[in-house]
Scaffold this motif. Structure first.
Motif, PDB file in Angstrom:
ATOM      1  N   HIS A  30      64.897  67.436  58.123  1.00 20.12           N
ATOM      2  CA  HIS A  30      65.546  67.115  56.847  1.00 20.12           C
ATOM      3  C   HIS A  30      64.794  67.759  55.679  1.00 20.12           C
ATOM      4  CE1 HIS A  30      67.867  64.693  53.989  1.00 20.12           C
ATOM      5  NE2 HIS A  30      66.727  64.527  53.350  1.00 20.12           N
ATOM      6  N   ALA A  31      63.480  67.645  55.676  1.00 23.37           N
ATOM      7  CA  ALA A  31      62.667  68.232  54.604  1.00 23.37           C
ATOM      8  C   ALA A  31      62.809  69.749  54.586  1.00 23.37           C
ATOM      9  CB  ALA A  31      61.207  67.830  54.770  1.00 23.37           C
ATOM     10  N   ARG A  32      62.885  70.354  55.762  1.00 26.10           N
ATOM     11  CA  ARG A  32      63.054  71.811  55.843  1.00 26.10           C
ATOM     12  C   ARG A  32      64.419  72.228  55.310  1.00 26.10           C
ATOM     13  NH1 ARG A  32      65.945  74.739  58.792  1.00 26.10           N
ATOM     14  NH2 ARG A  32      66.397  73.082  60.269  1.00 26.10           N
ATOM     15  N   ARG A  33      65.489  71.510  55.727  1.00 24.30           N
ATOM     16  CA  ARG A  33      66.841  71.833  55.265  1.00 24.30           C
ATOM     17  C   ARG A  33      66.960  71.722  53.750  1.00 24.30           C
ATOM     18  NH1 ARG A  33      68.579  68.212  59.132  1.00 24.30           N
ATOM     19  NH2 ARG A  33      69.318  66.884  57.477  1.00 24.30           N
ATOM     20  N   CYS A  34      66.288  70.732  53.180  1.00 23.18           N
ATOM     21  CA  CYS A  34      66.363  70.521  51.726  1.00 23.18           C
ATOM     22  C   CYS A  34      65.338  71.359  50.966  1.00 23.18           C
ATOM     23  CB  CYS A  34      66.182  69.040  51.419  1.00 23.18           C
ATOM     24  SG  CYS A  34      67.592  68.046  51.936  1.00 23.18           S
ATOM     25  N   ARG A  35      64.521  72.099  51.699  1.00 23.34           N
ATOM     26  CA  ARG A  35      63.516  72.993  51.103  1.00 23.34           C
ATOM     27  C   ARG A  35      62.515  72.250  50.234  1.00 23.34           C
ATOM     28  NH1 ARG A  35      67.646  77.840  49.513  1.00 23.34           N
ATOM     29  NH2 ARG A  35      68.211  78.337  51.658  1.00 23.34           N
ATOM     30  N   TYR A  36      62.066  71.091  50.734  1.00 17.89           N
ATOM     31  CA  TYR A  36      61.058  70.326  50.021  1.00 17.89           C
ATOM     32  C   TYR A  36      59.677  70.882  50.322  1.00 17.89           C
ATOM     33  CZ  TYR A  36      64.620  66.680  49.407  1.00 17.89           C
ATOM     34  OH  TYR A  36      65.744  65.983  49.065  1.00 17.89           O
ATOM     35  N   ASP A  37      58.782  70.782  49.363  1.00 21.21           N
ATOM     36  CA  ASP A  37      57.360  71.009  49.613  1.00 21.21           C
ATOM     37  C   ASP A  37      56.832  69.708  50.190  1.00 21.21           C
ATOM     38  OD1 ASP A  37      57.200  73.638  48.701  1.00 21.21           O
ATOM     39  OD2 ASP A  37      56.773  73.035  46.646  1.00 21.21           O
ATOM     40  N   LEU A  38      56.299  69.763  51.403  1.00 20.55           N
ATOM     41  CA  LEU A  38      55.862  68.551  52.089  1.00 20.55           C
ATOM     42  C   LEU A  38      54.421  68.229  51.735  1.00 20.55           C
ATOM     43  CD1 LEU A  38      56.683  66.367  54.105  1.00 20.55           C
ATOM     44  CD2 LEU A  38      55.848  67.862  55.927  1.00 20.55           C
ATOM     45  N   LEU A  39      54.224  67.074  51.108  1.00 13.71           N
ATOM     46  CA  LEU A  39      52.887  66.610  50.759  1.00 13.71           C
ATOM     47  C   LEU A  39      52.172  66.084  51.991  1.00 13.71           C
ATOM     48  CD1 LEU A  39      50.809  65.898  48.507  1.00 13.71           C
ATOM     49  CD2 LEU A  39      51.844  63.632  48.495  1.00 13.71           C
ATOM     50  N   GLY A  40      52.889  65.341  52.840  1.00 17.12           N
ATOM     51  CA  GLY A  40      52.254  64.811  54.029  1.00 17.12           C
ATOM     52  C   GLY A  40      53.146  63.859  54.786  1.00 17.12           C
ATOM     53  N   ILE A  41      52.608  63.408  55.922  1.00 21.29           N
ATOM     54  CA  ILE A  41      53.282  62.464  56.794  1.00 21.29           C
ATOM     55  C   ILE A  41      52.469  61.177  56.772  1.00 21.29           C
ATOM     56  CG2 ILE A  41      54.013  62.019  59.159  1.00 21.29           C
ATOM     57  CD1 ILE A  41      53.963  65.203  59.403  1.00 21.29           C
ATOM     58  N   ILE A  42      53.119  60.085  56.405  1.00 15.97           N
ATOM     59  CA  ILE A  42      52.435  58.805  56.243  1.00 15.97           C
ATOM     60  C   ILE A  42      52.876  57.876  57.362  1.00 15.97           C
ATOM     61  CG2 ILE A  42      52.017  56.877  54.685  1.00 15.97           C
ATOM     62  CD1 ILE A  42      53.017  58.861  52.420  1.00 15.97           C
ATOM     63  N   THR A  43      51.918  57.441  58.189  1.00 14.61           N
ATOM     64  CA  THR A  43      52.264  56.563  59.304  1.00 14.61           C
ATOM     65  C   THR A  43      51.449  55.274  59.320  1.00 14.61           C
ATOM     66  OG1 THR A  43      50.690  57.680  60.749  1.00 14.61           O
ATOM     67  CG2 THR A  43      52.962  58.494  60.788  1.00 14.61           C
ATOM     68  N   THR A  44      50.448  55.172  58.473  1.00 14.99           N
ATOM     69  CA  THR A  44      49.606  53.968  58.500  1.00 14.99           C
ATOM     70  C   THR A  44      49.616  53.194  57.194  1.00 14.99           C
ATOM     71  OG1 THR A  44      47.667  55.271  57.884  1.00 14.99           O
ATOM     72  CG2 THR A  44      48.051  54.932  60.237  1.00 14.99           C
ATOM     73  N   ALA A  45      50.084  53.779  56.118  1.00 13.10           N
ATOM     74  CA  ALA A  45      50.080  53.096  54.818  1.00 13.10           C
ATOM     75  C   ALA A  45      51.265  52.146  54.709  1.00 13.10           C
ATOM     76  CB  ALA A  45      50.119  54.113  53.683  1.00 13.10           C
ATOM     77  N   PRO A  46      51.068  50.991  54.088  1.00 17.57           N
ATOM     78  CA  PRO A  46      52.197  50.086  53.857  1.00 17.57           C
ATOM     79  C   PRO A  46      53.121  50.657  52.778  1.00 17.57           C
ATOM     80  CG  PRO A  46      50.203  49.216  52.842  1.00 17.57           C
ATOM     81  CD  PRO A  46      49.803  50.446  53.601  1.00 17.57           C
ATOM     82  N   TRP A  47      54.334  50.120  52.736  1.00 15.99           N
ATOM     83  CA  TRP A  47      55.333  50.619  51.788  1.00 15.99           C
ATOM     84  C   TRP A  47      54.826  50.595  50.348  1.00 15.99           C
ATOM     85  CZ3 TRP A  47      59.020  53.713  51.105  1.00 15.99           C
ATOM     86  CH2 TRP A  47      59.773  53.654  49.938  1.00 15.99           C
ATOM     87  N   ASP A  48      54.085  49.580  49.957  1.00 15.59           N
ATOM     88  CA  ASP A  48      53.612  49.489  48.575  1.00 15.59           C
ATOM     89  C   ASP A  48      52.787  50.711  48.163  1.00 15.59           C
ATOM     90  OD1 ASP A  48      54.886  47.088  48.192  1.00 15.59           O
ATOM     91  OD2 ASP A  48      53.108  45.870  48.596  1.00 15.59           O
ATOM     92  N   GLU A  49      51.997  51.254  49.080  1.00 11.50           N
ATOM     93  CA  GLU A  49      51.209  52.453  48.763  1.00 11.50           C
ATOM     94  C   GLU A  49      52.102  53.677  48.611  1.00 11.50           C
ATOM     95  OE1 GLU A  49      47.739  53.127  51.208  1.00 11.50           O
ATOM     96  OE2 GLU A  49      47.337  50.980  51.310  1.00 11.50           O
ATOM     97  N   VAL A  50      53.132  53.780  49.441  1.00 13.53           N
ATOM     98  CA  VAL A  50      54.073  54.897  49.334  1.00 13.53           C
ATOM     99  C   VAL A  50      54.833  54.797  48.015  1.00 13.53           C
ATOM    100  CG1 VAL A  50      56.079  55.990  50.404  1.00 13.53           C
ATOM    101  CG2 VAL A  50      54.254  55.054  51.840  1.00 13.53           C
ATOM    102  N   ARG A  51      55.267  53.606  47.689  1.00 15.27           N
ATOM    103  CA  ARG A  51      55.971  53.371  46.421  1.00 15.27           C
ATOM    104  C   ARG A  51      55.090  53.758  45.234  1.00 15.27           C
ATOM    105  NH1 ARG A  51      55.961  48.993  43.077  1.00 15.27           N
ATOM    106  NH2 ARG A  51      57.769  48.784  41.753  1.00 15.27           N
TER     107      ARG A  51
END
Length: 106
Positions: A30-51
Motif C-alpha cells: 500500500h505504501a509503495r502504491r501510494c508512493r509514501y516515504d516510509l519512516l518505519g514499521i512499528i510493531t511494539t509501540a502502543p497506539w498512543d505513541e503512534v498517535r
C-alpha cells in the motif's frame, strides 16, 4: 509536508497480531502504491505513541493492514491497506474525473 514532497508514512501493526508477515506485506505494498516515504514499521509501540507521532508532525499517514487493527478512538489520517485507497493527492491514481453524460439540448 510541502506540496513538493511525498507524504511520510509509518506502518503500525498491533503487538497482538501474529503472524505479522501477511499484514506487513499488505502495508508495504500500500505504501509503495501510494508512493509514501516510509519512516518505519512499528510493531511494539502502543497506539498512543503512534498517535503522538502524527500530532508531532513526524508522520503524515499511518497505514494498518486491517480495519479491525484500528483502535476505536483513532485519529485521522489512517489508511487500511486491505482496502483500495480512496483517490487523493497522495495516491498516484488521483481524483476520479466526473462522468460525462450526453450533451444538453437547448
Amino acid at each position: 509536508m510541502s506540496s513538493l514532497s511525498r507524504p511520510v508514512a509509518a506502518i503500525w501493526i498491533p503487538v497482538q497480531v501474529d503472524p505479522i508477515e501477511p499484514h506487513l506485506m499488505a502495508c508495504l505494498d500500500h505504501a509503495r502504491r501510494c508512493r509514501y516515504d516510509l519512516l518505519g514499521i512499528i510493531t511494539t509501540a502502543p497506539w498512543d505513541e503512534v498517535r503522538q507521532m502524527m500530532l508531532d508532525g513526524k508522520v503524515d499517514v499511518v497505514v494498518v493492514a486491517e480495519f479491525d487493527h484500528l483502535p476505536a478512538d483513532r485519529t485521522p489520517r489512517i489508511e487500511v491497506a486491505g482496502r483500495p485507497p480512496r483517490p487523493s493527492a497522495a495516491c498516484p491514481r488521483g481524483p476520479v474525473p466526473p462522468r460525462r453524460g450526453r450533451p444538453r439540448r437547448a
